[in-house]
Scaffold this active site. Sequence first.
Site, mmCIF file in Angstrom:
data_model
loop_
_atom_site.group_PDB
_atom_site.id
_atom_site.type_symbol
_atom_site.label_atom_id
_atom_site.label_comp_id
_atom_site.label_asym_id
_atom_site.label_seq_id
_atom_site.Cartn_x
_atom_site.Cartn_y
_atom_site.Cartn_z
ATOM 1 N N ARG A 46 -5.880 -7.701 -24.252
ATOM 2 C CA ARG A 46 -5.279 -8.286 -22.079
ATOM 3 C C ARG A 46 -5.825 -7.287 -22.122
ATOM 4 O O ARG A 46 -6.345 -5.557 -22.105
ATOM 5 C CB ARG A 46 -4.109 -7.699 -22.502
ATOM 6 C CG ARG A 46 -3.383 -7.949 -20.527
ATOM 7 C CD ARG A 46 -2.158 -7.639 -20.619
ATOM 8 N NE ARG A 46 -1.652 -7.137 -19.353
ATOM 9 C CZ ARG A 46 -2.165 -6.731 -18.972
ATOM 10 N NH1 ARG A 46 -2.280 -5.332 -19.105
ATOM 11 N NH2 ARG A 46 -1.620 -6.805 -18.014
ATOM 12 N N LYS A 92 -7.458 2.319 -20.578
ATOM 13 C CA LYS A 92 -5.822 3.472 -20.148
ATOM 14 C C LYS A 92 -6.277 4.527 -20.352
ATOM 15 O O LYS A 92 -7.185 4.556 -20.963
ATOM 16 C CB LYS A 92 -5.200 2.783 -21.110
ATOM 17 C CG LYS A 92 -4.373 1.019 -20.670
ATOM 18 C CD LYS A 92 -3.217 1.000 -21.930
ATOM 19 C CE LYS A 92 -2.202 -0.204 -21.183
ATOM 20 N NZ LYS A 92 -1.391 -0.460 -22.526
#
Length: 277
Positions: free
Chosen positions: A256, A222
Amino acid sequence: MYTLNCKGNLIDLAIPKVMGIINVTPDSFYDGGKTTVLRDIVAQAEKMVAAGTTFLDIGGYSSRPGAKDITVNEELERLIPVVETLSKEFPETYLSVDTFRNAVAEQAVNAGAAIVNDISGGMLDAEMLPTVGKLKVPYILMHMKGTPQTMNSLAQYKNVTKELLYYFSERIALARKAGINDIVVDPGFGFAKKREHSFELLKHLELFKTMEVPLLVGVSRKSFIYKTLENTPQEALNGTTVLNTLALQKGASILRVHDVKEAKECIRLLHAVYNTD
């Protein structure tokens, strides 16, 4: 420790598990457009299963900041053939459907999905919690403000950790009232959160154990990682591994990720450290 009931099988989370990300969208921030052909999707899933993933999370709606909105029908057209195919190809792997729409969740579960992963925690569809309660599947309840189109403008908090703890206590109570037995919370790193908010949440991540439900952490590649390191999503695997390790130490039950092998290695090495006499 925690368990999840997936299709009548109890998944023991005493040792954390990995959830591999399968984006069937043309515009996701890291792998958009790579896996829109069914043959390529199966190949990616096969690689993740071989690397030891327990779950595959399939998303047909890009939730990156500013992503284009699509209709329910478009989302279903992307998702359902993939869920049907992967549930047949990998019957031992549990499929999660990444959607905030109850109609999509219901059709995906009927097609073979075992978990509903909702980025909005039921805030974008009033029928989501009752639908999941009726389906009797585990529910991943994430925190976000607004929509993927508006969330960046809403990233303002007095105390991000306290506000999320309050949000989760409220949403978990509503989910329980709707008949949802297995709930997982996800702080939603990068969703309506500035870089400093994501790091603040990681710093205090152990406080989410007070929710007494499993914690999912999704930091994979991210922007708060690659912007801090001044590199790109493609170069952010090492940074992701560092923060996944920290998350595991602070109580994460599910990681995840885009990179299953590396996440599994984090889990195995930490398990070796903490289980040494």
